[in-house]
Structures are given as C-alpha cells and as structure tokens.
Enzyme design. Sequence first.
Site, PDB file in Angstrom:
ATOM      1  N   ASP A 268      41.907  43.579  36.277  1.00  0.00           N
ATOM      2  CA  ASP A 268      40.879  43.765  37.286  1.00  0.00           C
ATOM      3  C   ASP A 268      41.586  43.713  38.640  1.00  0.00           C
ATOM      4  O   ASP A 268      42.726  43.223  38.748  1.00  0.00           O
ATOM      5  CB  ASP A 268      39.765  42.714  37.178  1.00  0.00           C
ATOM      6  CG  ASP A 268      38.472  43.204  37.842  1.00  0.00           C
ATOM      7  OD1 ASP A 268      38.546  44.115  38.712  1.00  0.00           O
ATOM      8  OD2 ASP A 268      37.389  42.685  37.518  1.00  0.00           O
TER       9      ASP A 268
HETATM   10  C1  BGC Z   1      35.428  44.717  39.649  1.00  0.00           C
HETATM   11  C2  BGC Z   1      35.697  45.835  38.669  1.00  0.00           C
HETATM   12  C3  BGC Z   1      35.952  47.125  39.409  1.00  0.00           C
HETATM   13  C4  BGC Z   1      37.108  46.909  40.370  1.00  0.00           C
HETATM   14  C5  BGC Z   1      37.476  48.142  41.189  1.00  0.00           C
HETATM   15  C6  BGC Z   1      36.498  44.623  40.711  1.00  0.00           C
HETATM   16  O1  BGC Z   1      36.118  43.726  41.687  1.00  0.00           O
HETATM   17  O2  BGC Z   1      35.320  43.484  38.970  1.00  0.00           O
HETATM   18  O3  BGC Z   1      34.606  45.975  37.791  1.00  0.00           O
HETATM   19  O4  BGC Z   1      36.199  48.177  38.529  1.00  0.00           O
HETATM   20  O5  BGC Z   1      36.762  45.878  41.273  1.00  0.00           O
HETATM   21  O6  BGC Z   1      36.484  48.456  42.109  1.00  0.00           O
END
Ligand code: BGC
Length: 749
Positions: A268
């Site tokens: 993530d």
């Molecule tokens: C989220 C993800 C997301 C990523 C990119 C993170 O904060 O938890 O679900 O895909 O950001 O935007």
Amino acid sequence: MKKITLLSVCLLALSMSSCKQDGMLPRDSRVSKLSQFDAQADEIIDQMTLEEKVAMLHGKHMFTSEGVPRLGIADMIYADGPFAIREEMEPHSWNSLHLTTDSSTFFPTGSALAATWSPELAYQYGKGMAVEARLRGKDMILGPAINIQRIPTGGRTYEYFSEDPFLSARLSVGYTLGVQDNGVAVCLKHYALNNQENNRGTVNVIASPRAMREIYLPPFEAAVVEGDAYGVMAAYNKVNGYWCSENDFLQNQVLRRDWGFKGMVISDWGGTHSTVDAINNGLNVEMPNQQYLGQALLDSVKAGAVSEETLNLRVKEILRVRFAIEPIPAEKANVELTAKPEQAQIAYDVAAKSIVLLKNESDLLPINFNKVRKIAVIGDNANRKMASGGVGAGAKAHREITPMEGLQNVIGDRAEIVFAQGYTIPVRNRWSRQPAQQDNSAQLREEAVKVAKDADLVLFIGGNNREIETEGSDRANIMLQGGQDELVKALAEANPNLVTVLVAAAPVDLNVVEAYSPTIVVSWFNGSQGGNALADVLTGKISPSGKLPFTYPVKLEDSPAYATGSYPQTDAPIAEDIFVALVGEKSQDELMNGSSNRTTALYAEDLLVGYRWFDTKNVRPMYPFGHGLSYTTFEYSDLKATKEKYSEKENIEVSFILKNTGKVDADEVVQLYVHRLDATVEWPYKELKAFDRVTVKAGESVEVNLSIPVEQLKYWSEEEYDWQLEHGNIELLLGSSSADIRLSTKVAI
Ligand code: BGC
C-alpha cells in the site's frame, strides 16, 4: 414452472470463462495461467543487470513501476480503483492533470455491489472497470477492496463488500474474473485484516489462525484460487506482530504456498518498512517510493544480505503478470473519453438491484400517483454527489445522477416536486482544519416542516456522505449527523406519509428513524446512475431486491468488536493517517517514530463477526444481515436435499419451490445457512453457505437449486494446520434473510 437448473449455473460460469459447480473450486485444484510465462520470464531475467532488476521493485511514478526498457518490457501502470478509474495525476504528485478525456464511470461502491448478492453483476462490474482501464492504458486495477466489515464505524465499509466471508468471496471472484477476462489485472486489497482506518498505518492486529482462515482470508483465497487474481496489495497494518508488507506468514506461507499464488504483491502507498524482510517475505514492489526497495536493496544484494535467487524470483513474479497483460502504447491511451454508455448501463443495473427496502409499513411505496400529486423532497443528500470526497479513492465521474435529478427524470409531470434542504452536515475531515460553521439547523428544519405539511408525500433523503464515511479514519459513532434525527421527528409530526431514504454505505443508528418513519430505504453511494435507479425503485418501475450485506445494530455497543471492548482501542491516541502523512510529504519514519500511536487490535470476538455474533449471543439487531423487502411477497416450499448423508467430496444439493405470490415481477435473494446440530467444535450459530438471486414473475413459481460443497463446511484446525471436517448432523436453514428462515431440513456429513 420455470426450472433454474445446472444449465443456468453453467451459462453464468461460461461467461466467467469456465463452467464450474456453483462458482466454487476445490481448494487444491488450481493452476494459475501465470505459470505459462515462466520460461519467457527466465529468459528475460538471464539478460538483466542487477540494477535493472532492482528498478522493477519500486515505484517509478506515483502509479507506475518500471519494466525493462532495454529489453522491450513495458512499465506496469496501476489504476486506483476500486469503483472508478481514477483521474490522471502528475507523475510525482497528487495534483490532477485536468485532462478532458479521463472522466470515468462511477460504479456503485463496494457495499452497494454486495447488496445485490450477485456474482454475475460483480463480473459485469469488473468487466466495466477493465474496459475503462484499457482506454486509459492501465495494466492493473487497485481493487477489488475485499476486507471484511468488522466494525460498523469502519471508514472503508463503503468500499468493502460485507461482514460475511462467503458473500464477500463470491463477489470477489466475480469482480476478479470480470476484470481479468477483459485484459487487466486485479490487485486484491488490502491483504490482510485492514478492518479499521484509525491508526491503520500502525495498528497490530492480533487474530486467531482460525478466525483468519474462516473469516478474514476467504475473500482473498477465493479470488486467488478460483479467480486466479494476478495482484495483491499488502495492507498498512501489522498482523500478529509483523507488517503485512513483510509478513512471511501471510505472503510466503498462506498466499504463495497454500493458495499457489504466482503473481505480484505491491505495498500500500507508503506501507513498506524494510528491505531484507520485505523482499524475503514476499513483497514485489514498494509503492510509490524507493526508500527500501531502491538503492538499499541494491546494496543489500551486493552485500549478500539478500540472495540474487530471491531477487530473481520477485522479478519473475512481476514479469509473469507483465506477460499476461498486454501493454497499451502510450499514444493509444487516453485518446477518447473513458466513460462509456455500456458502463453507465452496468452502473445502473448494479444500483437498481442494490437498493434495500428496510420496511414499508403503510405501503407508501411504490409511490401511488393517483393519490400523490405533490412530493416534498427534503435533505442534503437529495442533491449531493458521492463520487469523491474524504481521503483517498474517488471518481472524476463523467456523470452522476443525484436522487433529485433521478426523481425529476422519472416522475416528469406525474407529480410536483418541491425541495427543502432540511439539514446540512458540517465538513468534518479530521485531518483538515475547517473554520467553525454556524448552526442553522433550527431554521432549515422549520423550512422543511413547512414544505412537508403541504405535500402528499415526504421523501426525506439523508444519511451519510463521503466526508463522514472516509478512508483514513473511522466514524466516532453511527449517529446520523447534522440534526437528522430531530428533523425526521419534526417531519413525521408534520406529515405521517414519510419515506426515509438513507444514502449511506455503512450502518447508521436507526432508533429515531425507525420510530418515526413508516418506510425506510437504503440507497448506498450508488454511482453514476444512482439517482435514476432510486427513482425507478421509488416509483415502482422495478421492485426493490437488495439485501443488507451487514447487520444494522440497535446500538453500536451491541456489535461484536464494541461489545468485547476490542474496538476502539484505548492504548494509544489516534495518530495522523499514514496516507495523509505521505501526501503531506512527511516521511514514514516521522510517523512511525511517534511510537505512542502503536496500538493493538485484539480480535476478541474471534469467529463471531457480524450476524454470527448477534445470532450466537442472542442479541436483537435493528435490521439483520440479509434483510430486504420487496413490493411482492414470496412463498418458499418443498425444500428437499438429494440425500440424507453426504461424504467429504460431495456437494449437498437442495431444491425448493419459490413462488411470487404478489402482483409484480421481482427478484428474490434466497439464502441458505448451515447450523451444526451436534458439534463438539465451537461454531457460530449459523453461517451463510449458498445463495442465489432468482427472478420470478408475478404469480409464478420456479424450482431453485442450491449446492454446498461439503469441502466448504470444514473448519481450520490450529492443531493440524489444515482444514478438517467435523462429521455429524447439520441443519440447512433456508430463508429470505438471516433472521427470516422459512424452511429447514437436516442432513448428515
Ligand atoms: C489506499 C489504497 C490506494 C492507495 C493509492 C492508499 O492510501 O489504502 O487503497 O490504492 O492509497 O491511492
């Protein structure tokens, strides 16, 4: 009588690329399509320099990781999902590029899709996402988001599917196949146990192996084993002491060894915490930076702390996916508008089948235009768009039909529509500083009451919005905000013909609404066509057929994590969100070193998540899991199992007759739960094990067949480290919701 036979099951499965019994494959029967690229990947790896290998293992841009340009291997381009292809941003920032082509279809968010209880619609949804991703030149969609909804307050309940692992698993497989059959890879997120947003960047989740295998991991397992998912995103949190992005148990043992995953794991955003542990324990790509898997990795390989063999394996796992997904040349991406009418239709179909009629006591719905000439539409959500907001995932929606627009489109001149705002919700984003707003609720209420008094029907359109339900923080409670309870009371006193429409994608406290509103509808964050779908349901063009994918508790404290005191955690303050810190260009170290925010989430309710708790502990919910009414009534009869006793490799096959006893054609979602009669192992009182969405014409009957592989009735034995079958008698409970069981029969396994 129409017969729903194995043929219809196979037709669905054919559209999902292979015909399989009831959408489920035995746990050990999978061969990933990715394996066919092994030789090709090895050939490339043989020609790569160490630097080229390391370059593939971290972010190149905010949503890109590098290929091997010298050898003609394209970069991997990610598209933030899970409910729309996110707009284009500058390569190294979160600033929009303000393109005119990148408006996309806003699909209903996760809990709305789940309320359809339709793997077929999940497949269409995935297909629609993939088609739009291809138009934009994307290789991998960051979705579906499939964590279990453990707490009603969870900030991402709206993105996730359900509190139930079986329902979540079926939808995850549908979504995954829909995406990957159409040339794009999925990235299942957030692996694993990302069930709260408060302190998601630091929380250490402690869950039993059995709860993990039976409750939290099945959606991931099914999407990998049955859906052949190519990508997985490691969650921010820790599980049993180890960060998910360097968790040997989750990544090496469960995902790769037990489930045979051949694809790639990305972190993530900002969720990587080490070099050697991350790479050895299964992480392929650090996103979006290169703090750990850039120069530090190169140095670690050179120093012998990471073997080149491991490095090659991580590269190979990415290359397999790269070969499976055909890259789109940059000049062909983004040349036409992303959003297309075909996808708007899918968004409509999902929305139309997701809407849940909680109650309809005075038969106020469908709207009877012989009696209703003037409709008072009241509430902020009548005109509010839900495509974006809060922190994180959002859509730059090409269109979003609000409830008010939908009502105007559909009602036309059949009735006059008058509007009053009724309430406003102060902007609450925890991480942004907003000036205090003036409280004008009394005045708004007064105006609304005046409008309500003068109408034949009041449609109160309230609920939550994207500032309230948001990534990065959980709700402090489930109360309706902005004085909505007071407003509902006042409206009911002014006009008893009150329909409450909850535009909310997670449970809210309904004590007041329930007492004052004879009719209640749940309409979710329902995508580009949400307003049209809502209007079609309210006016009776279609009968409501959505069913709750989670329990509405009477009060928050009744729900399991609250009742057991394991949420909210009190051992640490709520820290600034990790993603907010990343966007604010704070280093992770800055966040992590504030060690006072390290908190432990002990999953004390164990298996008893959602309705499993309410059933087993005899706690009455406000509205139960699986609940949803229709404009017709259904009669269930003649439940039969094909045999009295089933062995381990067999499927329990049942059939019954479903009759539409009312005056309108409608869908019913039939649900089959299993209750153990003479168990020695501890089980929840009952568990969902099969369901189907069945269309029945008014006055007609259909025979419905449901199937439960005995394999799916095993429990995870912590002693044996394996799935075990507990033989004995079980009761099959067939119903219209988890609390409305119509028929039952007993069999032995
Ligand atoms: C989220 C993800 C997301 C990523 C990119 C993170 O904060 O938890 O679900 O895909 O950001 O935007």
